[in-house]
Write a protein that holds these residues in place. Structure first.
Motif, PDB file in Angstrom:
ATOM      1  N   THR A  60       0.839  -1.192   0.000  1.00 30.67           N
ATOM      2  CA  THR A  60       0.000   0.000   0.000  1.00 30.67           C
ATOM      3  C   THR A  60       0.875   1.243   0.000  1.00 30.67           C
ATOM      4  N   ASP A  61       0.323   2.342  -0.461  1.00 27.90           N
ATOM      5  CA  ASP A  61       1.036   3.612  -0.423  1.00 27.90           C
ATOM      6  C   ASP A  61       0.665   4.415   0.822  1.00 27.90           C
ATOM      7  N   SER A  81       7.465   1.890   0.551  1.00 28.55           N
ATOM      8  CA  SER A  81       8.037   3.091  -0.043  1.00 28.55           C
ATOM      9  C   SER A  81       8.369   2.842  -1.510  1.00 28.55           C
ATOM     10  N   LEU A 138       6.183   1.567  -3.744  1.00 26.04           N
ATOM     11  CA  LEU A 138       5.014   1.780  -4.590  1.00 26.04           C
ATOM     12  C   LEU A 138       4.978   3.232  -5.049  1.00 26.04           C
ATOM     13  N   GLU A 178       3.408   4.482  -8.243  1.00 32.95           N
ATOM     14  CA  GLU A 178       2.221   4.970  -8.936  1.00 32.95           C
ATOM     15  C   GLU A 178       1.299   3.818  -9.291  1.00 32.95           C
TER      16      GLU A 178
END
Length: 185
Positions: free
Chosen positions: A36-37, A53, A55, A57
């Motif tokens: 996940t972002d 960290s 991810l 886009e």
């Protein structure tokens, strides 16, 4: 209630309450890659998505009423060997890819709701490395991508042996193909 969006989420999005949005990505490669972002772990259903960290886009899925293949790319940066080895050492083609959008109340940091923004298949990946940077991108497509693949069997001995083990009718087909003059005079 389209896409399973709850009334609480509709209220959150239409009101003046401040919220945070996060993407959660699941790639069915190896034992499953969940990232996940968001800054903290996210639990969606019974699955936990760890903050990454890497991810960079998540592409925006395009939707239409037409029957067509929708493509999407997810980009990671500096992934090291985690993602690369997962794709090199496991089957990945046509494996499931899910992308969720999660909404959190900004003040309490509590998950309000989430929904699926993409449900498709992994169709490819690319790893680019240069001095000082590395990028890993995964290409995804809707389930309609399988319908564009040509169907049928090949006219070679291996394909024939797969279906009819004792039939050697295509044993020399590969050498004969060069002499066929389809549509030529």
């Amino acid at each position: 209630m389209p896409r399973g969006i709850s009334n609480s989420l509709i209220t959150l999005l239409s009101g003046e309450t401040r919220y945070r949005m996060a993407n959660a990505v699941y790639l069915d490669v190896g034992s499953g890659l969940r990232s996940t972002d968001y800054g903290n772990d996210i639990t969606l259903g019974s699955d936990t998505y760890s903050p990454s960290s890497y991810l960079l886009e998540v592409g925006d899925p395009n939707e239409s009423r037409d029957l067509r293949v929708n493509n999407l790319t997810v980009q990671f940066s500096g992934v090291g060997d985690i993602y690369k080895s997962a794709f090199l050492n496991n089957n990945w083609i046509n494996r499931t890819a899910l992308i969720y959008r999660a909404f959190f109340d900004e003040d309490t940091n509590i998950l309000v709701n989430y929904f699926t923004i993409f449900n498709g298949l992994i169709t490819g990946w690319e790893y680019r490395e240069s001095s000082g940077s590395a990028e890993f991108s995964v290409q995804l497509a809707s389930h309609w991508a399988d319908f564009q693949k040509p169907a049928g069997r090949k006219t070679n001995n291996n394909s024939q042996q797969f279906y009819f083990t004792n039939d050697v009718g295509f044993e020399y087909a590969a050498s004969l193909v060069r002499d066929l003059k389809w549509g030529k005079k």
